[in-house]
Write a protein that holds these residues in place. Sequence first.
Motif, PDB file in Angstrom:
ATOM      1  N   VAL A  36       0.835  -1.200   0.000  1.00 16.38           N
ATOM      2  CA  VAL A  36       0.000   0.000   0.000  1.00 16.38           C
ATOM      3  C   VAL A  36       0.873   1.255   0.000  1.00 16.38           C
ATOM      4  N   ALA A  37       1.938   1.253   0.799  1.00 23.11           N
ATOM      5  CA  ALA A  37       2.818   2.429   0.875  1.00 23.11           C
ATOM      6  C   ALA A  37       3.514   2.673  -0.458  1.00 23.11           C
ATOM      7  N   SER A  38       3.988   1.621  -1.111  1.00 26.47           N
ATOM      8  CA  SER A  38       4.669   1.774  -2.396  1.00 26.47           C
ATOM      9  C   SER A  38       3.729   2.334  -3.454  1.00 26.47           C
ATOM     10  N   LEU A  39       2.525   1.805  -3.480  1.00 28.01           N
ATOM     11  CA  LEU A  39       1.560   2.256  -4.476  1.00 28.01           C
ATOM     12  C   LEU A  39       1.066   3.670  -4.167  1.00 28.01           C
ATOM     13  N   CYS A  40       0.909   3.988  -2.880  1.00 27.97           N
ATOM     14  CA  CYS A  40       0.509   5.347  -2.495  1.00 27.97           C
ATOM     15  C   CYS A  40       1.558   6.366  -2.924  1.00 27.97           C
ATOM     16  N   ARG A  41       2.811   6.039  -2.711  1.00 27.60           N
ATOM     17  CA  ARG A  41       3.871   6.970  -3.097  1.00 27.60           C
ATOM     18  C   ARG A  41       3.869   7.191  -4.612  1.00 27.60           C
ATOM     19  N   ALA A  42       3.641   6.135  -5.376  1.00 27.21           N
ATOM     20  CA  ALA A  42       3.603   6.283  -6.833  1.00 27.21           C
ATOM     21  C   ALA A  42       2.422   7.153  -7.267  1.00 27.21           C
ATOM     22  N   VAL A  43       1.274   6.964  -6.642  1.00 25.76           N
ATOM     23  CA  VAL A  43       0.106   7.787  -6.971  1.00 25.76           C
ATOM     24  C   VAL A  43       0.359   9.241  -6.561  1.00 25.76           C
ATOM     25  N   GLY A  44       0.967   9.437  -5.390  1.00 26.01           N
ATOM     26  CA  GLY A  44       1.298  10.790  -4.957  1.00 26.01           C
ATOM     27  C   GLY A  44       2.240  11.480  -5.926  1.00 26.01           C
ATOM     28  N   ARG A  45       3.210  10.734  -6.431  1.00 26.93           N
ATOM     29  CA  ARG A  45       4.114  11.277  -7.446  1.00 26.93           C
ATOM     30  C   ARG A  45       3.338  11.700  -8.690  1.00 26.93           C
ATOM     31  N   ASP A  46       2.435  10.841  -9.112  1.00 25.46           N
ATOM     32  CA  ASP A  46       1.670  11.119 -10.320  1.00 25.46           C
ATOM     33  C   ASP A  46       0.796  12.358 -10.144  1.00 25.46           C
ATOM     34  N   LEU A  47       0.310  12.594  -8.941  1.00 24.42           N
ATOM     35  CA  LEU A  47      -0.549  13.737  -8.675  1.00 24.42           C
ATOM     36  C   LEU A  47       0.240  15.009  -8.365  1.00 24.42           C
ATOM     37  N   GLY A  48       1.564  14.907  -8.323  1.00 23.42           N
ATOM     38  CA  GLY A  48       2.381  16.092  -8.165  1.00 23.42           C
ATOM     39  C   GLY A  48       2.615  16.530  -6.735  1.00 23.42           C
TER      40      GLY A  48
END
Length: 412
Positions: free
Chosen positions: A263-275
Amino acid sequence: MSARPLTVLIHTCAALLAASCLAATCRTGLEERSTALAFGVLVTVGELSRWTGARVREAAPLAAAGALSYALLGEDAGQATHHGAPQAVAVVLAAALLGSVPHLARGHGPELDHLARRVLTVGFAAVCFQPLYSRGVFDAWHGAAYALLLLALLALTALCDAVLAAALAHSRTRWPFGPLLRDELHALLGIGSAVCATGAVMALAVAVVGLWALPVFSLPLLLTQLSFRRYAAVRTTYRQTIASLARATEIAGYTPAGHALRVASLCRAVGRDLGLTRPELSVLEHAALMHDIGQLSLVDPVPAGATAVLPTAEQRRIALLGGAVVRQTGVDSAVAVVVERQADPYREQPVAARIVRAVNAYVEKARDAGPGGPLTALEELRLATAEQYAPDVVESLARVLARDSLTLPAAG
């Protein structure tokens, strides 16, 4: 993962510049050999002290400062230098390769991105300064004006390096270029400003007192590097502590093994994508690691730790209990806020809580939906965007999952 076109372009430009500078230097021979040797030794020592494996903007600050000061060197103890831009690039490249040998023996380098950035930034600074200096354009610049000139050139060089670093990261990860560039520019306020200031001071000092200035003015940057090492060690320990706390629910049997990490890895990737900014990403990652810690208060564990299927009131109760636990651990209060608000209506949530809620639900649904789990789970989230999940977060999650450059831990 295959090399992206932008990465290939930057590496090719660096290789062509390096080859042409080495050829020109070999053809004409070294000018001021003692000066070239002194700066070469400085860059080599800086590369030897490089932080291998460290996630920092400038892993070899002493080498960077020495390289830039040589590119902007116009005099040595009052005597004009004549080494020119090609020799500056050639000496820095040779020294960087020599300093990377021990790291290469341990399997840590040299990294092509690191070398490409070093060659291109030194070449940029040297081309901006050396030809004009040799023609006497700067003869009328003295004292503070000359120092400001060097600082201005170093600032332009730092901006060039930031653009290169962001472009390479964008090409490698496919994360949005804008947020990556913003993070690089923000990082310039830290070790980047120290590198630029030291490079300017070295060039000015060598012009007045000679090469003896190099070891003297290297000391402050070395001390700064040690301070950053300690700071990095503290941050690593802090994250390890959070990761250990997050594993408490797995050890107690409340959640599947590896769930929090995924969950943490995927959250960080989504956060990156959202800027999201770097501090916001840090809060998001820590909250994602600890998002299930409220389950420790339950008498009867939720089957497979799947809180997304619980009634909303029960989800909120677990979230509030989790936030209370996080506050007791001494972790940043911003992390506790995200944990305790992850079950609120998404229109009332901060962005980080929206991401944690959507990603946690996706991971749980994908795990339980069989062979077609990921697509089924994503479709379920899309159908629930009217009430439960933020549409922009769900679409960002879809983009992240579609990228072949993302590597995540196995599903928990």
